[in-house]
Design a protein around this motif. Sequence first.
Motif, short mmCIF file in Angstrom:
data_model
loop_
_atom_site.label_atom_id
_atom_site.label_comp_id
_atom_site.label_asym_id
_atom_site.label_seq_id
_atom_site.Cartn_x
_atom_site.Cartn_y
_atom_site.Cartn_z
N PRO A 162 193.41 20.89 -6.37
CA PRO A 162 194.28 20.57 -5.23
C PRO A 162 195.61 19.94 -5.64
O PRO A 162 196.65 20.26 -5.05
CB PRO A 162 193.46 19.58 -4.40
CG PRO A 162 192.06 19.72 -4.85
CD PRO A 162 192.10 20.22 -6.26
N ALA A 163 195.60 19.07 -6.64
CA ALA A 163 196.85 18.42 -7.08
C ALA A 163 197.83 19.46 -7.62
O ALA A 163 199.04 19.37 -7.37
CB ALA A 163 196.55 17.37 -8.14
N THR A 164 197.33 20.44 -8.36
CA THR A 164 198.21 21.49 -8.92
C THR A 164 198.76 22.38 -7.81
O THR A 164 199.95 22.72 -7.80
CB THR A 164 197.44 22.32 -9.97
OG1 THR A 164 196.97 21.43 -11.00
CG2 THR A 164 198.33 23.38 -10.58
N ILE A 165 197.91 22.74 -6.86
CA ILE A 165 198.36 23.57 -5.73
C ILE A 165 199.41 22.82 -4.91
O ILE A 165 200.46 23.38 -4.57
CB ILE A 165 197.17 24.00 -4.86
CG1 ILE A 165 196.28 24.98 -5.62
CG2 ILE A 165 197.64 24.62 -3.54
CD1 ILE A 165 194.94 25.27 -4.96
N ILE A 166 199.14 21.56 -4.61
CA ILE A 166 200.09 20.76 -3.83
C ILE A 166 201.41 20.60 -4.58
O ILE A 166 202.49 20.70 -4.00
CB ILE A 166 199.47 19.39 -3.47
CG1 ILE A 166 198.38 19.60 -2.41
CG2 ILE A 166 200.53 18.41 -2.98
CD1 ILE A 166 197.53 18.37 -2.15
#
Length: 188
Positions: A162-166
């Motif tokens: 999620p951190a990479t996508i965000i």
Amino acid sequence: MDRKKLLMMVEIAIFAAIGLVLDQVSFKMWAQGGSISFVMVPIMLMAIRWGLTAGLATGLLIGVMQMMFGAYIVHWLQAILDYGLAFTVVGLAAIVRKPLLQATQSLNKVKMAIYIVIGALIGGALRFVSHLLAGVVFFKEYAGDDNVWIYSIIYNSTYMVPATIITAVIAVILFTSAPRLLQKAQTP
């Protein structure tokens, strides 16, 4: 020291401080560590604005400051993997710098978005590997009877994916709507 180098160093310090603040304003996933934050955005910005050295330095500075302000450290090597190396390697997003700046000059927002996403994926994947290795070596007791590699992959994926996508989404929105952010400031 020339003005350009001084400006780069000042921006590294400022964006490292911004990264530290963004990491503190995060969604904590686990009590043992791991959170979804925007910390990779300023590292990517510096990597694209100034290149590899500035991106790596910004990431390293963020990791060192995190160690100073309440990191969870069980061993010196774990500290290097989870803080020093994990955030430094995000600066390798600079790999996409040249084609991204070319796309920016021609205002090709689709190409810009593609290169930004590739940069975010590179930085996020390398950070994930660093956390994965720290998890396998230093936090294997949490896996219990499960395979430590699978446990560490799942654990670190819960916040790194999620951190990479965000990061990719925010960077695409930010950098395509304000492409001037990707250009180095001109010194008089």
